[in-house]
Scaffold this active site. Structure first.
Site, PDB file in Angstrom:
ATOM      1  N   ASP A 117     -59.511  57.529 -48.146  1.00  0.00           N
ATOM      2  CA  ASP A 117     -58.396  57.723 -49.065  1.00  0.00           C
ATOM      3  C   ASP A 117     -58.419  56.755 -50.234  1.00  0.00           C
ATOM      4  O   ASP A 117     -59.201  55.795 -50.270  1.00  0.00           O
ATOM      5  CB  ASP A 117     -57.052  57.624 -48.309  1.00  0.00           C
ATOM      6  CG  ASP A 117     -57.047  56.513 -47.262  1.00  0.00           C
ATOM      7  OD1 ASP A 117     -57.868  55.588 -47.377  1.00  0.00           O
ATOM      8  OD2 ASP A 117     -56.223  56.585 -46.341  1.00  0.00           O
ATOM      9  N   ASN A 145     -46.567  54.436 -38.218  1.00  0.00           N
ATOM     10  CA  ASN A 145     -45.885  55.726 -38.008  1.00  0.00           C
ATOM     11  C   ASN A 145     -46.837  56.801 -37.470  1.00  0.00           C
ATOM     12  O   ASN A 145     -46.501  57.974 -37.436  1.00  0.00           O
ATOM     13  CB  ASN A 145     -45.223  56.206 -39.313  1.00  0.00           C
ATOM     14  CG  ASN A 145     -46.233  56.506 -40.418  1.00  0.00           C
ATOM     15  OD1 ASN A 145     -47.440  56.400 -40.226  1.00  0.00           O
ATOM     16  ND2 ASN A 145     -45.743  56.884 -41.586  1.00  0.00           N
ATOM     17  N   HIS A 205     -49.841  57.625 -38.776  1.00  0.00           N
ATOM     18  CA  HIS A 205     -50.716  58.312 -39.740  1.00  0.00           C
ATOM     19  C   HIS A 205     -52.187  57.937 -39.520  1.00  0.00           C
ATOM     20  O   HIS A 205     -52.501  56.853 -39.038  1.00  0.00           O
ATOM     21  CB  HIS A 205     -50.271  58.097 -41.197  1.00  0.00           C
ATOM     22  CG  HIS A 205     -50.516  56.735 -41.767  1.00  0.00           C
ATOM     23  ND1 HIS A 205     -49.665  56.152 -42.672  1.00  0.00           N
ATOM     24  CD2 HIS A 205     -51.534  55.837 -41.609  1.00  0.00           C
ATOM     25  CE1 HIS A 205     -50.142  54.975 -43.032  1.00  0.00           C
ATOM     26  NE2 HIS A 205     -51.267  54.766 -42.404  1.00  0.00           N
ATOM     27  N   GLU A 219     -49.591  61.650 -43.423  1.00  0.00           N
ATOM     28  CA  GLU A 219     -48.319  61.129 -42.918  1.00  0.00           C
ATOM     29  C   GLU A 219     -47.708  62.096 -41.895  1.00  0.00           C
ATOM     30  O   GLU A 219     -48.088  63.277 -41.842  1.00  0.00           O
ATOM     31  CB  GLU A 219     -47.355  60.944 -44.095  1.00  0.00           C
ATOM     32  CG  GLU A 219     -47.799  59.900 -45.120  1.00  0.00           C
ATOM     33  CD  GLU A 219     -47.583  58.453 -44.664  1.00  0.00           C
ATOM     34  OE1 GLU A 219     -47.657  58.169 -43.461  1.00  0.00           O
ATOM     35  OE2 GLU A 219     -47.345  57.600 -45.542  1.00  0.00           O
TER      36      GLU A 219
HETATM   37  C1  F6R Z   1     -56.742  53.228 -44.814  1.00  0.00           C
HETATM   38  C2  F6R Z   1     -56.064  54.257 -44.042  1.00  0.00           C
HETATM   39  C3  F6R Z   1     -54.836  53.971 -43.251  1.00  0.00           C
HETATM   40  C4  F6R Z   1     -54.919  52.658 -42.472  1.00  0.00           C
HETATM   41  C5  F6R Z   1     -53.622  52.417 -41.701  1.00  0.00           C
HETATM   42  C6  F6R Z   1     -53.666  51.113 -40.946  1.00  0.00           C
HETATM   43  O1  F6R Z   1     -57.876  53.732 -45.453  1.00  0.00           O
HETATM   44  O2  F6R Z   1     -56.499  55.354 -44.074  1.00  0.00           O
HETATM   45  O3  F6R Z   1     -54.608  55.032 -42.359  1.00  0.00           O
HETATM   46  O4  F6R Z   1     -55.999  52.721 -41.599  1.00  0.00           O
HETATM   47  O5  F6R Z   1     -52.549  52.419 -42.583  1.00  0.00           O
HETATM   48  O6  F6R Z   1     -53.757  50.066 -41.847  1.00  0.00           O
HETATM   49  P1  F6R Z   1     -54.000  48.567 -41.358  1.00  0.00           P
HETATM   50  O7  F6R Z   1     -55.355  48.537 -40.750  1.00  0.00           O
HETATM   51  O8  F6R Z   1     -53.914  47.735 -42.600  1.00  0.00           O
HETATM   52  O9  F6R Z   1     -52.939  48.255 -40.372  1.00  0.00           O
END
Ligand code: F6R
Length: 242
Positions: free
Chosen positions: A67, A135, A137, A142
């Site tokens: 992303d 959450n 995702h 989301e």
């Molecule tokens: C990032 C992504 C998100 C993160 C998630 C966890 O490329 O796709 O899904 O993996 O928000 O983020 P962290 O590892 O910072 O807790």
């Protein structure tokens, strides 16, 4: 779904690295799916070390990132383009033309989504690295996202923006939208490795592993994939029953 519970972040990173090292020793032209955020940074450090020590060669490897924030110039310190260069790409010998990151700062976002998906369709990701949002995702898919999505534009949930505020000066600076690989695209990967540490992730981990497969918990779809390895620390595992 295989669940590996480890003591801490470093152990999680080591476990994940072993899978990458094994793959890249066997398959020089492997395709890696990569995530940003805090969870994979330790893994990326080990991947850089693997290159420096002459254990892994990335010259034929291709990468696809999950992303990118929308309308944040790619030179911005917090763009995922910058993140990946800082934490991984500048330390390894991957070729520039083999790096793929959704284009968040283009003019025609829908066209950019389409092009990214077309590119993805020409490849099969050997290992997809995932983190998980508090959450539930994965990527920036989301809660409420259809399991059928391919690369698309998303409006970030406030919870996600708040979680990511730590990287920005203030909440106002956190982008409101992003481009993300869809759940359908993620599920096509041959193997998926999901990383999580900390209490903040415990509920999402519980819902992902023990809850019903439900679009309100995007990560729960991973129950339907036949090669998922979840590597988590004791805190992230603390709400699991089994
Ligand atoms: C990032 C992504 C998100 C993160 C998630 C966890 O490329 O796709 O899904 O993996 O928000 O983020 P962290 O590892 O910072 O807790």
């Amino acid at each position: 779904m295989k669940v590996i519970i480890v003591k801490d972040y470093q152990k999680m990173s080591n476990e994940a690295y072993n899978f990458i090292e094994e793959l890249l020793k066997e398959k020089k032209d492997a395709v890696l799916g990569l995530a940003t955020g805090s969870s994979p940074i330790g893994l990326y450090k080990l991947m850089v070390k693997g290159y420096e020590d002459g254990v892994i060669d990335y010259s034929k490897v291709k990468t696809f990132n999950l992303d990118e924030y929308l309308d944040l110039p790619k030179e911005h310190k917090q763009s995922y383009y910058s993140f990946m260069h800082e934490n991984l790409f500048k330390g390894i010998n991957v070729l520039k033309e083999n790096i793929n990151i959704p284009k968040g700062d283009g003019i025609d976002h829908l066209q950019d989504c389409k092009m990214y998906e077309e590119l993805l369709n020409k490849h099969i990701i050997d290992i997809q690295i995932l983190g998980i949002g508090s959450n539930g995702h994965i990527g920036f898919n989301e809660p409420g996202t259809s399991f059928d999505t391919t690369t698309h534009l998303v409006k970030l949930k406030e919870k996600t923006r708040l979680d990511n505020q730590r990287f920005f000066e203030s909440i106002d600076e956190v982008p409101t939208h992003a481009i993300t690989m869809g759940i359908k695209s993620i599920m096509k990967s041959k193997k998926i490795i999901l990383l999580a540490t900390g209490k903040n992730k415990a509920e999402a981990i519980k819902n992902m592993i023990e809850g019903p497969v439900d679009e309100n918990v995007p990560a729960s779809i991973l129950q339907k994939h036949d090669d998922v390895v979840v590597i988590i620390d004791e805190q992230a595992a603390s709400l699991l029953k089994k």
